[in-house]
Design a protein around this motif. Structure first.
Motif, mmCIF file in Angstrom:
data_model
loop_
_atom_site.group_PDB
_atom_site.id
_atom_site.type_symbol
_atom_site.label_atom_id
_atom_site.label_comp_id
_atom_site.label_asym_id
_atom_site.label_seq_id
_atom_site.Cartn_x
_atom_site.Cartn_y
_atom_site.Cartn_z
ATOM 1 N N SER A 26 44.928 19.162 63.233
ATOM 2 C CA SER A 26 44.653 20.127 64.306
ATOM 3 C C SER A 26 44.251 21.486 63.740
ATOM 4 O O SER A 26 43.429 22.192 64.339
ATOM 5 C CB SER A 26 45.871 20.272 65.225
ATOM 6 N N TRP A 27 44.806 21.876 62.587
ATOM 7 C CA TRP A 27 44.429 23.148 61.972
ATOM 8 C C TRP A 27 42.943 23.126 61.599
ATOM 9 O O TRP A 27 42.225 24.090 61.821
ATOM 10 C CB TRP A 27 45.239 23.422 60.710
ATOM 11 N N LYS A 28 42.545 22.022 60.999
ATOM 12 C CA LYS A 28 41.157 21.890 60.555
ATOM 13 C C LYS A 28 40.193 21.858 61.743
ATOM 14 O O LYS A 28 39.088 22.399 61.674
ATOM 15 C CB LYS A 28 40.994 20.607 59.733
ATOM 16 N N LYS A 29 40.636 21.235 62.835
ATOM 17 C CA LYS A 29 39.795 21.134 64.017
ATOM 18 C C LYS A 29 39.652 22.474 64.726
ATOM 19 O O LYS A 29 38.557 22.873 65.125
ATOM 20 C CB LYS A 29 40.381 20.099 64.977
ATOM 21 N N VAL A 30 40.768 23.179 64.878
ATOM 22 C CA VAL A 30 40.774 24.429 65.641
ATOM 23 C C VAL A 30 40.223 25.602 64.825
ATOM 24 O O VAL A 30 39.562 26.489 65.364
ATOM 25 C CB VAL A 30 42.210 24.740 66.123
ATOM 26 N N MET A 31 40.499 25.604 63.513
ATOM 27 C CA MET A 31 40.073 26.711 62.657
ATOM 28 C C MET A 31 39.318 26.183 61.428
ATOM 29 O O MET A 31 39.806 26.276 60.293
ATOM 30 C CB MET A 31 41.296 27.545 62.246
ATOM 31 N N PRO A 32 38.138 25.594 61.635
ATOM 32 C CA PRO A 32 37.415 24.949 60.531
ATOM 33 C C PRO A 32 36.971 25.890 59.425
ATOM 34 O O PRO A 32 36.754 25.459 58.295
ATOM 35 C CB PRO A 32 36.212 24.317 61.238
ATOM 36 N N GLU A 33 36.865 27.185 59.748
ATOM 37 C CA GLU A 33 36.410 28.147 58.742
ATOM 38 C C GLU A 33 37.564 28.671 57.879
ATOM 39 O O GLU A 33 37.330 29.425 56.925
ATOM 40 C CB GLU A 33 35.686 29.317 59.404
ATOM 41 N N TYR A 34 38.796 28.284 58.196
ATOM 42 C CA TYR A 34 39.951 28.729 57.429
ATOM 43 C C TYR A 34 40.153 27.820 56.213
ATOM 44 O O TYR A 34 40.014 26.595 56.297
ATOM 45 C CB TYR A 34 41.218 28.693 58.271
ATOM 46 N N GLU A 35 40.511 28.424 55.097
ATOM 47 C CA GLU A 35 40.872 27.656 53.908
ATOM 48 C C GLU A 35 42.308 27.170 54.041
ATOM 49 O O GLU A 35 43.167 27.895 54.542
ATOM 50 C CB GLU A 35 40.742 28.537 52.660
ATOM 51 N N LEU A 36 42.588 25.952 53.623
ATOM 52 C CA LEU A 36 43.948 25.420 53.612
ATOM 53 C C LEU A 36 44.456 25.360 52.181
ATOM 54 O O LEU A 36 43.756 24.876 51.292
ATOM 55 C CB LEU A 36 43.994 24.013 54.219
ATOM 56 N N LYS A 37 45.657 25.881 51.967
ATOM 57 C CA LYS A 37 46.259 25.832 50.645
ATOM 58 C C LYS A 37 47.635 25.200 50.728
ATOM 59 O O LYS A 37 48.526 25.724 51.399
ATOM 60 C CB LYS A 37 46.365 27.220 50.015
ATOM 61 N N CYS A 38 47.805 24.081 50.043
ATOM 62 C CA CYS A 38 49.094 23.379 50.003
ATOM 63 C C CYS A 38 49.863 23.811 48.771
ATOM 64 O O CYS A 38 49.382 23.696 47.640
ATOM 65 C CB CYS A 38 48.860 21.875 49.983
ATOM 66 N N TRP A 39 51.100 24.274 48.976
ATOM 67 C CA TRP A 39 51.979 24.654 47.877
ATOM 68 C C TRP A 39 52.888 23.477 47.557
ATOM 69 O O TRP A 39 53.554 22.932 48.440
ATOM 70 C CB TRP A 39 52.793 25.891 48.247
ATOM 71 N N ASN A 40 52.907 23.098 46.294
ATOM 72 C CA ASN A 40 53.719 21.964 45.858
ATOM 73 C C ASN A 40 54.110 22.146 44.392
ATOM 74 O O ASN A 40 53.939 23.243 43.827
ATOM 75 C CB ASN A 40 52.964 20.649 46.076
ATOM 76 N N GLU A 41 54.621 21.089 43.774
ATOM 77 C CA GLU A 41 55.069 21.171 42.388
ATOM 78 C C GLU A 41 53.948 21.475 41.409
ATOM 79 O O GLU A 41 54.206 21.927 40.284
ATOM 80 C CB GLU A 41 55.728 19.838 41.977
ATOM 81 N N ASP A 42 52.703 21.240 41.822
ATOM 82 C CA ASP A 42 51.571 21.437 40.916
ATOM 83 C C ASP A 42 51.133 22.900 40.796
ATOM 84 O O ASP A 42 50.526 23.283 39.804
ATOM 85 C CB ASP A 42 50.378 20.585 41.365
#
Length: 250
Positions: A26-42
């Protein structure tokens, strides 16, 4: 301005259940121009501070995210979303605020009210994000005297930091210095059964951090990746209970 970056956490390297995948989609659909950053162990050192290290060792991923959300936004700016948040409208109108967050309203008769940092955004280097982040720096994960998590959940930590400078535990829009707190009709609790035309996001409270037994159906749904159905049934039954309670008062 807050940068168009959505930060989220996924620690533990486990498979994302359907509800989480649905929300991120839903984030990608509603705000396609926004960058997504996943925080994890890497990209984050889980041994950075004792609180995070011990929470990670205990496999309490949600408590790891309690700290990382503030770390991410303080150092980079952007918007943080819990992974069980579905977005319905773009957040563009909030990007000119130095810091924005919602209000969480829960409990019997909606008695529990706090700052909601399951959805929040801020500019890089904001003082409130820094204070929330630094609260964890000298805290153990578990309080030795009680055996419970230090300071309780992240909403309590964020609320207690803002209370001394003017925050009121009320479900209404508030401004404390340059921090904008909006009522829960903007970033809604699932219990509110909101009109989807009037809210920006819905928090489903997946509850992956919750310990203990919660009944057969809850355990079954958690085990078989059916929490999205369980939560819909939960919302429906809550709605029916309110209707019945209203009729009884008449």
């Amino acid at each position: 301005m807050i940068p168009k970056v959505i930060h989220y956490c996924w620690f533990g390297r486990g498979k994302q259940p359907y509800l989480i995948r649905h929300c991120i989609k839903s984030w990608k659909k509603v705000m396609p121009e926004y960058e997504l950053k996943c925080w994890n162990e890497d990209n984050f050192d889980v041994n950075k501070i004792p609180f995070v290290r011990d929470a990670y060792k205990a496999r309490k991923w949600a408590f790891v995210a309690d700290y990382v959300r503030f770390y991410a936004l303080y150092h980079e700016g952007g918007i943080y979303l819990d992974t069980d948040i579905e977005t319905l409208k773009p957040f563009d109108q909030f990007l000119d605020k130095p810091f924005f967050a919602g209000t969480e309203v829960r409990g019997v008769n909606n008695k529990y009210i706090s700052v909601d940092v399951s959805t929040f955004g801020c500019i890089k280097g904001h003082w409130y994000a820094k204070q929330c982040m630094e609260w964890y720096h000298d805290k153990p994960f578990l309080d030795k005297s009680t055996g419970k998590v230090s300071g309780d959940v992240v909403q309590v930590v964020a609320t207690n930091i803002l209370l001394p400078i003017g925050y009121r535990k009320e479900n209404k829009d508030q401004q404390i210095k340059d921090v904008y707190i909006y009522s829960n009709q903007y970033f809604a609790n699932k219990e509110n059964n909101p009109n989807r035309q009037e809210v920006y996001s819905i928090h489903y409270f997946d509850g992956s951090w919750v310990d203990g037994k919660h009944g057969y159906f809850y355990s079954f749904a958690r085990k078989h990746d059916l929490m999205h159905i369980y939560r819909k049934i939960e919302v429906l039954t809550s709605f029916i209970r309110r209707i019945l309670a209203f009729r009884e008062k008449k």
